[in-house]
Design a protein around this motif. Structure first.
Motif, mmCIF file in Angstrom:
data_model
loop_
_atom_site.group_PDB
_atom_site.id
_atom_site.type_symbol
_atom_site.label_atom_id
_atom_site.label_comp_id
_atom_site.label_asym_id
_atom_site.label_seq_id
_atom_site.Cartn_x
_atom_site.Cartn_y
_atom_site.Cartn_z
ATOM 1 N N LYS A 226 -29.726 -5.312 -25.011
ATOM 2 C CA LYS A 226 -29.419 -4.717 -26.306
ATOM 3 C C LYS A 226 -30.372 -5.263 -27.377
ATOM 4 O O LYS A 226 -30.912 -6.359 -27.249
ATOM 5 C CB LYS A 226 -27.968 -5.001 -26.702
ATOM 6 C CG LYS A 226 -27.617 -6.486 -26.788
ATOM 7 C CD LYS A 226 -26.147 -6.681 -27.087
ATOM 8 C CE LYS A 226 -25.767 -8.151 -27.146
ATOM 9 N NZ LYS A 226 -26.455 -8.891 -28.217
ATOM 10 N N ILE A 244 -28.939 0.111 -26.657
ATOM 11 C CA ILE A 244 -28.466 -0.454 -25.381
ATOM 12 C C ILE A 244 -29.278 0.151 -24.243
ATOM 13 O O ILE A 244 -29.395 1.378 -24.130
ATOM 14 C CB ILE A 244 -26.971 -0.156 -25.169
ATOM 15 C CG1 ILE A 244 -26.148 -0.724 -26.328
ATOM 16 C CG2 ILE A 244 -26.509 -0.728 -23.835
ATOM 17 C CD1 ILE A 244 -24.690 -0.320 -26.279
ATOM 18 N N THR A 260 -18.651 0.449 -20.980
ATOM 19 C CA THR A 260 -17.546 0.419 -21.939
ATOM 20 C C THR A 260 -17.729 -0.707 -22.947
ATOM 21 O O THR A 260 -18.093 -1.835 -22.575
ATOM 22 C CB THR A 260 -16.197 0.230 -21.208
ATOM 23 O OG1 THR A 260 -16.051 1.278 -20.243
ATOM 24 C CG2 THR A 260 -15.039 0.283 -22.191
ATOM 25 N N VAL A 261 -17.489 -0.411 -24.213
ATOM 26 C CA VAL A 261 -17.449 -1.425 -25.282
ATOM 27 C C VAL A 261 -15.988 -1.612 -25.658
ATOM 28 O O VAL A 261 -15.301 -0.653 -26.054
ATOM 29 C CB VAL A 261 -18.270 -0.977 -26.506
ATOM 30 C CG1 VAL A 261 -18.131 -2.014 -27.628
ATOM 31 C CG2 VAL A 261 -19.736 -0.795 -26.124
ATOM 32 N N ASN A 262 -15.508 -2.845 -25.506
ATOM 33 C CA ASN A 262 -14.109 -3.144 -25.803
ATOM 34 C C ASN A 262 -13.952 -3.823 -27.159
ATOM 35 O O ASN A 262 -14.837 -4.555 -27.629
ATOM 36 C CB ASN A 262 -13.506 -4.038 -24.710
ATOM 37 C CG ASN A 262 -13.455 -3.357 -23.358
ATOM 38 O OD1 ASN A 262 -13.264 -2.141 -23.293
ATOM 39 N ND2 ASN A 262 -13.625 -4.124 -22.287
ATOM 40 N N THR A 269 -10.466 -0.147 -25.233
ATOM 41 C CA THR A 269 -11.770 0.516 -25.212
ATOM 42 C C THR A 269 -12.091 1.051 -26.595
ATOM 43 O O THR A 269 -11.321 1.805 -27.192
ATOM 44 C CB THR A 269 -11.783 1.668 -24.197
ATOM 45 O OG1 THR A 269 -11.546 1.133 -22.892
ATOM 46 C CG2 THR A 269 -13.128 2.388 -24.211
ATOM 47 N N TYR A 270 -13.248 0.659 -27.101
ATOM 48 C CA TYR A 270 -13.705 1.124 -28.408
ATOM 49 C C TYR A 270 -14.685 2.288 -28.268
ATOM 50 O O TYR A 270 -14.647 3.235 -29.044
ATOM 51 C CB TYR A 270 -14.358 -0.053 -29.160
ATOM 52 C CG TYR A 270 -14.874 0.304 -30.522
ATOM 53 C CD1 TYR A 270 -14.018 0.461 -31.604
ATOM 54 C CD2 TYR A 270 -16.247 0.500 -30.725
ATOM 55 C CE1 TYR A 270 -14.500 0.807 -32.873
ATOM 56 C CE2 TYR A 270 -16.735 0.842 -31.978
ATOM 57 C CZ TYR A 270 -15.845 0.985 -33.045
ATOM 58 O OH TYR A 270 -16.327 1.335 -34.283
ATOM 59 N N TRP A 271 -15.550 2.173 -27.223
ATOM 60 C CA TRP A 271 -16.529 3.215 -26.978
ATOM 61 C C TRP A 271 -16.942 3.172 -25.504
ATOM 62 O O TRP A 271 -16.985 2.089 -24.894
ATOM 63 C CB TRP A 271 -17.742 3.005 -27.882
ATOM 64 C CG TRP A 271 -18.858 4.010 -27.709
ATOM 65 C CD1 TRP A 271 -18.945 5.229 -28.267
ATOM 66 C CD2 TRP A 271 -20.047 3.858 -26.915
ATOM 67 N NE1 TRP A 271 -20.088 5.859 -27.896
ATOM 68 C CE2 TRP A 271 -20.814 5.035 -27.068
ATOM 69 C CE3 TRP A 271 -20.547 2.828 -26.120
ATOM 70 C CZ2 TRP A 271 -22.022 5.235 -26.447
ATOM 71 C CZ3 TRP A 271 -21.772 3.016 -25.491
ATOM 72 C CH2 TRP A 271 -22.492 4.217 -25.663
ATOM 73 N N SER A 272 -17.182 4.316 -24.900
ATOM 74 C CA SER A 272 -17.581 4.343 -23.488
ATOM 75 C C SER A 272 -18.490 5.521 -23.201
ATOM 76 O O SER A 272 -18.494 6.520 -23.920
ATOM 77 C CB SER A 272 -16.354 4.405 -22.571
ATOM 78 O OG SER A 272 -15.675 5.631 -22.729
#
Length: 277
Positions: A226, A244, A260-262, A269-272
């Motif tokens: 990243k 990323i 996945t971004v937690n 899960t915040y974003w996947s």
């Protein structure tokens, strides 16, 4: 004057095998007959089918030479599949007789083919009870009369890593399972295919191979990079976005993937993102 002849004609005959396939493949297309006979005015050889019908005749003067019957009748046509015998006979001028018979000859021109199918395109014999075993389906068009068979697991470079034969099972199995281990009990890594060879008593030899597949216990190698280390999405034009880079290397083509971004506060899960390529 007259001649006293008490010596009867003599003949000995033999064949190396009794089942043959006159199908033109160059293997056991005829049956060679070895003959050792006395010299006489006339010898006859008669081929009979299972119905005791004459299908071919031979006549010789003097001794009988060794010869081969190619499975044809007197017209040169191939005889029907079935059982046959050859009868040799001679009578000399004094009436002394001799005869010999080769029985149990079998003509079998039935077509022979074999097919091998590998169930999985890839498997991982790592003991997790999921895709641990490769299963091969084996089928032949003629199951009877097999003299020997061999099934091999062959690597991409032509090396046999595991094999089975009639020493393991007299009958050719319909299913062969491979646990991924080579002959030394170690997991074989790489690309392979199953290779089958079947030999019949009547001379036919059939070969077949499965499609290629992969055997490996090495998991995919994944990496994430990243940039920048920290970012602030506040629209000030400086480090507003996080870039990323995902990378995955695997001997086996990936079936699917996800990233996945937690949320560090609650783990949700915040974003996947994900895909199948």
């Amino acid at each position: 004057p007259f001649v006293l002849d008490s010596a009867a004609p003599s003949i000995e005959v033999s064949v190396p095998y009794t089942v043959f396939s006159p199908d033109g493949d160059g293997i056991r297309d005829d049956v060679p007959v070895t003959v050792k006979a006395s010299s006489e005015d006339k010898w006859t050889g008669t081929v009979y089918n299972s119905k005791n019908q004459i299908v071919k005749t031979y006549n010789w003067t003097g001794s009988v030479p060794s010869f081969a019957w190619d499975g044809t009748d007197d017209s040169g046509n191939k005889v029907e599949d079935g059982n046959y015998r050859i009868v040799f006979a001679s009578v000399d001028a004094a009436g002394n007789k001799a005869n010999a018979t080769i029985s149990g000859l079998k003509v079998d021109k039935r077509e022979t083919k074999a097919y091998v199918t590998a169930e999985l395109e890839a498997f991982s014999p790592n003991g997790d009870s999921y895709l641990d075993v490769q299963t091969f389906s084996v089928r032949t068009t003629l199951a009877e009369g097999i003299s020997n068979w061999k099934f091999e697991i062959v690597s991409a470079d032509g090396k046999t890593v595991r094999s089975w034969s009639e020493a393991d099972s007299k009958d050719l199995p319909a299913v062969i399972k491979w646990d991924g281990n080579d002959s030394d009990g170690k997991v074989a890594e790489g690309m392979f295919f199953g290779k089958l060879s079947v030999s019949y008593e009547k001379g036919n030899v059939v070969n077949s191979s499965s499609s290629a597949f992969i055997c490996t216990v090495v998991p995919p190698k994944l990496s994430v990079k990243k940039q920048p280390a920290y970012f602030s999405p506040d629209n000030d034009g400086e480090d507003d976005e996080l870039y990323i880079q995902l990378k995955g290397n695997s001997l086996v083509p990936l079936k699917n993937w996800s990233f996945t971004v937690n949320d560090p506060e609650n783990g949700k899960t915040y974003w996947s993102v994900g895909g199948k390529t």
